[in-house]
Design an enzyme around this catalytic site. Structure first.
Site, PDB file in Angstrom:
ATOM      1  CD1 TRP A  25      13.604  10.885  -4.452  1.00 28.00           C
ATOM      2  CD2 TRP A  25      15.939  10.718  -4.306  1.00 28.00           C
ATOM      3  NE1 TRP A  25      14.454  12.259  -4.624  1.00 28.00           N
ATOM      4  CE2 TRP A  25      15.831  11.962  -4.648  1.00 28.00           C
ATOM      5  CE3 TRP A  25      17.227  10.017  -4.248  1.00 28.00           C
ATOM      6  CZ2 TRP A  25      16.859  12.813  -4.592  1.00 28.00           C
ATOM      7  CZ3 TRP A  25      18.434  11.092  -4.325  1.00 28.00           C
ATOM      8  CH2 TRP A  25      18.216  12.364  -4.522  1.00 28.00           C
ATOM      9  CG  PHE A  58      10.191  17.049   2.038  1.00 26.19           C
ATOM     10  CD1 PHE A  58      10.502  17.207   3.808  1.00 26.19           C
ATOM     11  CD2 PHE A  58       9.660  18.106   1.654  1.00 26.19           C
ATOM     12  CE1 PHE A  58      10.276  18.410   4.575  1.00 26.19           C
ATOM     13  CE2 PHE A  58       9.402  19.328   2.270  1.00 26.19           C
ATOM     14  CZ  PHE A  58       9.672  19.282   3.732  1.00 26.19           C
ATOM     15  CD  GLU A  59       9.078  16.402  -2.267  1.00 26.96           C
ATOM     16  OE1 GLU A  59       9.801  17.282  -2.212  1.00 26.96           O
ATOM     17  OE2 GLU A  59       9.595  15.155  -2.487  1.00 26.96           O
ATOM     18  CB  VAL A  80      13.230   3.973   0.490  1.00 34.50           C
ATOM     19  CG1 VAL A  80      13.547   4.467  -1.013  1.00 34.50           C
ATOM     20  CG2 VAL A  80      14.325   3.507   1.144  1.00 34.50           C
ATOM     21  CB  ILE A  82      19.057   5.093   2.254  1.00 33.00           C
ATOM     22  CG1 ILE A  82      18.288   4.269   1.699  1.00 33.00           C
ATOM     23  CG2 ILE A  82      20.554   4.518   2.717  1.00 33.00           C
ATOM     24  CD1 ILE A  82      18.542   3.366   0.467  1.00 33.00           C
ATOM     25  CG  HIS A  88      18.937  15.617   3.776  1.00 33.39           C
ATOM     26  ND1 HIS A  88      18.501  14.247   2.901  1.00 33.39           N
ATOM     27  CD2 HIS A  88      18.372  16.494   3.150  1.00 33.39           C
ATOM     28  CE1 HIS A  88      17.579  14.716   2.053  1.00 33.39           C
ATOM     29  NE2 HIS A  88      17.293  15.807   2.265  1.00 33.39           N
TER      30      HIS A  88
END
Length: 156
Positions: A25, A58-59, A80, A82, A88
């Site tokens: 991301w 998350f992974e 990162v 944001i 979330h």
């Protein structure tokens, strides 16, 4: 600025086997973090480097755990998150941070913490190690992980 008072760390990582696990991301931020990490590894004389891309932050813990269990001396986690308009941000930030801490404690392998958790994109860019950034969190994550690796080696 969060970087105020940061130490200057010079490390020798010659002989270390290091994995960089980087989220996909926010390409511009991630490109800066990866470049900073790679530059720091080169400066520390680390030549055995593996780069793998995670789908998201998350992974990071599961992939860092896999590389730590494969005999890597240090793993650098880069990502990162944001803040947005929903909870979330808090869930992913906490899960990723707690997971990376658990990986380090469970495996005994230093995990370089290069996970940015920022309120906006400008803050992330300012920490990404880009030409106009004020900080280089990719470099800092490598330096911290290698410094920890050196201390652990001295204890062994």
């Amino acid at each position: 600025m969060s970087g105020a008072g940061a130490p200057t760390i010079t490390v020798d990582g010659a002989g270390a086997r290091v994995a960089i696990v980087a989220s996909q991301w926010h390409t511009q931020v991630m490109d800066g973090l990866i470049a900073g990490a790679q530059s720091a590894l080169a400066d520390a004389h680390v030549t055995d480097v593996t780069l793998v891309r995670a789908p998201g932050s998350f992974e990071l813990p599961i992939l860092c755990q896999a590389y730590a269990r494969q005999g890597f001396d240090a793993v650098i986690a880069l990502g990162v998150i944001i803040r947005g308009g929903t909870p979330h941000f808090e869930y992913v930030s906490a899960a990723a941070t707690d997971g990376l801490n658990r990986v380090a404690l469970d495996t005994g392998v230093p995990i370089g913490f290069g996970l940015l958790t920022t309120d906006d994109e400008a803050q992330a860019l300012d920490r990404a190690g880009l030409a106009d950034s004020r900080e280089d969190k990719g470099r800092e994550a490598v330096e911290a992980a290698l410094a920890t690796w050196n201390v652990l080696r001295a204890l062994a």
